[in-house]
Design a protein around this motif. Structure first.
Motif, PDB file in Angstrom:
ATOM      1  N   CYS A  84      -5.062   9.150   4.941  1.00 33.93           N
ATOM      2  CA  CYS A  84      -5.450   9.681   6.261  1.00 33.93           C
ATOM      3  C   CYS A  84      -4.179  10.206   6.919  1.00 33.93           C
ATOM      4  N   GLU A  85      -3.927  11.488   6.757  1.00 31.77           N
ATOM      5  CA  GLU A  85      -2.631  12.077   7.075  1.00 31.77           C
ATOM      6  C   GLU A  85      -2.260  12.028   8.549  1.00 31.77           C
ATOM      7  N   GLN A  86      -3.245  11.891   9.423  1.00 34.96           N
ATOM      8  CA  GLN A  86      -2.958  11.904  10.863  1.00 34.96           C
ATOM      9  C   GLN A  86      -2.775  10.495  11.443  1.00 34.96           C
ATOM     10  N   ILE A  87      -2.765   9.491  10.563  1.00 36.29           N
ATOM     11  CA  ILE A  87      -2.555   8.114  11.013  1.00 36.29           C
ATOM     12  C   ILE A  87      -1.165   7.659  10.579  1.00 36.29           C
ATOM     13  N   THR A  88      -0.356   7.234  11.521  1.00 36.73           N
ATOM     14  CA  THR A  88       1.001   6.786  11.226  1.00 36.73           C
ATOM     15  C   THR A  88       1.037   5.266  11.081  1.00 36.73           C
ATOM     16  N   LEU A  89       2.065   4.785  10.417  1.00 38.95           N
ATOM     17  CA  LEU A  89       2.226   3.344  10.258  1.00 38.95           C
ATOM     18  C   LEU A  89       2.445   2.662  11.605  1.00 38.95           C
ATOM     19  N   ASN A  90       3.204   3.317  12.473  1.00 39.70           N
ATOM     20  CA  ASN A  90       3.439   2.735  13.795  1.00 39.70           C
ATOM     21  C   ASN A  90       2.140   2.619  14.596  1.00 39.70           C
ATOM     22  N   GLY A  91       1.307   3.643  14.495  1.00 35.88           N
ATOM     23  CA  GLY A  91       0.020   3.603  15.189  1.00 35.88           C
ATOM     24  C   GLY A  91      -0.879   2.511  14.628  1.00 35.88           C
ATOM     25  N   LEU A  92      -0.888   2.387  13.301  1.00 34.72           N
ATOM     26  CA  LEU A  92      -1.696   1.352  12.654  1.00 34.72           C
ATOM     27  C   LEU A  92      -1.227  -0.037  13.062  1.00 34.72           C
ATOM     28  N   ARG A  93       0.084  -0.236  13.073  1.00 37.57           N
ATOM     29  CA  ARG A  93       0.627  -1.554  13.430  1.00 37.57           C
ATOM     30  C   ARG A  93       0.351  -1.914  14.882  1.00 37.57           C
ATOM     31  N   ALA A  94       0.353  -0.916  15.743  1.00 37.11           N
ATOM     32  CA  ALA A  94       0.039  -1.167  17.153  1.00 37.11           C
ATOM     33  C   ALA A  94      -1.401  -1.655  17.302  1.00 37.11           C
ATOM     34  N   ILE A  95      -2.298  -1.086  16.491  1.00 42.13           N
ATOM     35  CA  ILE A  95      -3.698  -1.497  16.531  1.00 42.13           C
ATOM     36  C   ILE A  95      -3.866  -2.901  15.952  1.00 42.13           C
ATOM     37  N   ILE A  96      -3.133  -3.187  14.870  1.00 36.46           N
ATOM     38  CA  ILE A  96      -3.213  -4.511  14.245  1.00 36.46           C
ATOM     39  C   ILE A  96      -2.793  -5.597  15.228  1.00 36.46           C
ATOM     40  N   GLN A  97      -1.816  -5.300  16.067  1.00 39.55           N
ATOM     41  CA  GLN A  97      -1.348  -6.286  17.054  1.00 39.55           C
ATOM     42  C   GLN A  97      -2.460  -6.704  18.022  1.00 39.55           C
ATOM     43  N   GLY A  98      -3.420  -5.818  18.213  1.00 42.52           N
ATOM     44  CA  GLY A  98      -4.522  -6.139  19.118  1.00 42.52           C
ATOM     45  C   GLY A  98      -5.687  -6.835  18.447  1.00 42.52           C
ATOM     46  N   LEU A  99      -5.588  -7.050  17.132  1.00 43.86           N
ATOM     47  CA  LEU A  99      -6.653  -7.720  16.387  1.00 43.86           C
ATOM     48  C   LEU A  99      -6.156  -9.090  15.928  1.00 43.86           C
ATOM     49  N   ARG A 100      -6.760 -10.132  16.411  1.00 42.92           N
ATOM     50  CA  ARG A 100      -6.250 -11.491  16.236  1.00 42.92           C
ATOM     51  C   ARG A 100      -6.297 -11.990  14.793  1.00 42.92           C
ATOM     52  N   TYR A 101      -7.304 -11.575  14.029  1.00 44.18           N
ATOM     53  CA  TYR A 101      -7.547 -12.212  12.739  1.00 44.18           C
ATOM     54  C   TYR A 101      -7.143 -11.365  11.523  1.00 44.18           C
ATOM     55  N   VAL A 102      -6.380 -10.296  11.736  1.00 43.80           N
ATOM     56  CA  VAL A 102      -6.016  -9.431  10.601  1.00 43.80           C
ATOM     57  C   VAL A 102      -4.505  -9.300  10.481  1.00 43.80           C
ATOM     58  N   GLN A 103      -4.077  -8.809   9.315  1.00 41.64           N
ATOM     59  CA  GLN A 103      -2.670  -8.524   9.075  1.00 41.64           C
ATOM     60  C   GLN A 103      -2.560  -7.270   8.225  1.00 41.64           C
ATOM     61  N   GLU A 104      -1.394  -6.663   8.229  1.00 41.08           N
ATOM     62  CA  GLU A 104      -1.190  -5.420   7.468  1.00 41.08           C
ATOM     63  C   GLU A 104      -1.367  -5.671   5.978  1.00 41.08           C
ATOM     64  N   ALA A 105      -2.074  -4.762   5.321  1.00 41.75           N
ATOM     65  CA  ALA A 105      -2.295  -4.878   3.880  1.00 41.75           C
ATOM     66  C   ALA A 105      -1.027  -4.537   3.112  1.00 41.75           C
ATOM     67  N   THR A 106      -0.907  -5.083   1.906  1.00 43.43           N
ATOM     68  CA  THR A 106       0.276  -4.830   1.081  1.00 43.43           C
ATOM     69  C   THR A 106      -0.006  -3.860  -0.061  1.00 43.43           C
ATOM     70  N   THR A 107      -1.268  -3.732  -0.474  1.00 45.16           N
ATOM     71  CA  THR A 107      -1.600  -2.871  -1.618  1.00 45.16           C
ATOM     72  C   THR A 107      -2.160  -1.514  -1.205  1.00 45.16           C
ATOM     73  N   PHE A 108      -2.439  -1.333   0.083  1.00 43.26           N
ATOM     74  CA  PHE A 108      -2.904  -0.042   0.591  1.00 43.26           C
ATOM     75  C   PHE A 108      -2.550   0.038   2.067  1.00 43.26           C
ATOM     76  N   ILE A 109      -2.682   1.233   2.636  1.00 41.08           N
ATOM     77  CA  ILE A 109      -2.403   1.403   4.063  1.00 41.08           C
ATOM     78  C   ILE A 109      -3.635   0.980   4.847  1.00 41.08           C
ATOM     79  N   GLY A 110      -3.490  -0.046   5.650  1.00 43.36           N
ATOM     80  CA  GLY A 110      -4.613  -0.575   6.404  1.00 43.36           C
ATOM     81  C   GLY A 110      -4.379  -2.033   6.740  1.00 43.36           C
ATOM     82  N   PHE A 111      -5.461  -2.772   6.933  1.00 43.45           N
ATOM     83  CA  PHE A 111      -5.303  -4.197   7.200  1.00 43.45           C
ATOM     84  C   PHE A 111      -6.377  -5.019   6.495  1.00 43.45           C
ATOM     85  N   VAL A 112      -6.081  -6.312   6.341  1.00 42.60           N
ATOM     86  CA  VAL A 112      -6.962  -7.267   5.668  1.00 42.60           C
ATOM     87  C   VAL A 112      -7.016  -8.547   6.510  1.00 42.60           C
TER      88      VAL A 112
END
Length: 265
Positions: free
Chosen positions: A193-221
């Motif tokens: 998803c070319e228009q999504i940056t890692l910084n933007g993704l991490r900012a969103i993850i901070q607002g989600l209590r039960y998830v963390q950044e994925a290690t095998t793909f860009i996203g969260f688990v």
């Protein structure tokens, strides 16, 4: 599908013979009927249009033509459906499929279906309120947009897994909306998803209590201890509700007591 009323899981991935016609046959409707020959035509391969429904769509099938009228409801209760890489499936088929499955669908895999776009997502928002997991990875890269994702997540509140890999038009606006409206979301894949940056993704993850950044793909688990944290939060919430009820009850009793005293004076 008449004889498969107990069917709950179906995997027909990577089948090149599966198309919109097959999806309509799956949900068992009477509209897949060759029309009577037009007596005014000499050719034996011409078929007349159905007049049963104004809202019909003609699709060529080899040497015949069939009419797909509006698909009626049925009782087929498929929960898990894998149609990945069935590349002849289009929005038309998906729209009628989800309409025919009557909100039973919980897991849907449309990965690699190149003709699936926002139209399918909008149909899911209207007919798949129990949807928990959806993959539209490597679908129509130019047809999947923020509009479709936002519409979907506005209605499908049970969604906890979403694969958007390869959706080039998805932006951080859609991710922010997911974080706010989809409280159960725990797995998200935004590879490619070319228009999504890692910084933007991490900012969103901070607002989600039960998830963390994925290690095998860009996203969260989900976090390893996410279930325990949820249970602890639920127990705390129950305690808070109990305290509030006790306080309200105590206040009511006090009001009654002081009310009687004021009347006596």
């Amino acid at each position: 599908s008449n004889k498969c009323s107990k069917l709950r899981c179906l995997n027909i991935s990577e089948c090149n013979l599966i198309n919109d016609t097959a999806l309509l046959a799956l949900i068992n409707h009477p509209s897949l009927q060759p029309q009577a020959k037009n007596p005014n035509k000499k050719s034996g391969t011409n078929y007349a249009y159905s007049t049963e429904s104004i809202k019909s769509k003609k699709i060529k099938l080899s040497s015949k033509e069939m009419i797909f009228s509006e698909v009626p409801k049925n009782v087929l209760a498929i929960r898990y459906l894998n149609l990945s890489y069935c590349q002849d499936i289009t929005d038309f088929g998906v729209q009628h499929l989800v309409d025919g499955l009557n909100n039973f669908l919980e897991v849907l895999n449309l990965e690699g279906c190149k003709h699936v776009s926002d139209k399918s997502l909008i149909a899911m928002s209207q007919n798949c309120q129990n949807l928990q997991s959806l993959s539209i990875a490597r679908c129509n890269a130019f047809g999947i947009s923020d509009r479709g994702i936002i519409t979907l997540t506005n209605s499908c509140h049970k969604l906890h897994g979403l694969n958007l890999a390869g959706a080039r038009f998805i932006t951080e606006k859609a991710l922010a909306h997911i974080a706010v409206t989809s409280k159960h979301i725990s797995t998200l894949n935004v590879n490619g998803c070319e228009q999504i940056t890692l910084n933007g993704l991490r900012a969103i993850i901070q607002g989600l209590r039960y998830v963390q950044e994925a290690t095998t793909f860009i996203g969260f688990v989900p976090k390893p201890n996410a279930n325990y944290e949820k249970i602890a939060d639920q127990e705390l919430l129950i305690e808070e509700v109990a305290v509030l009820r006790f306080q309200n009850s105590f206040v009511k009793k006090c009001n009654k007591k002081w009310g009687k005293r004021s009347e006596e004076h």
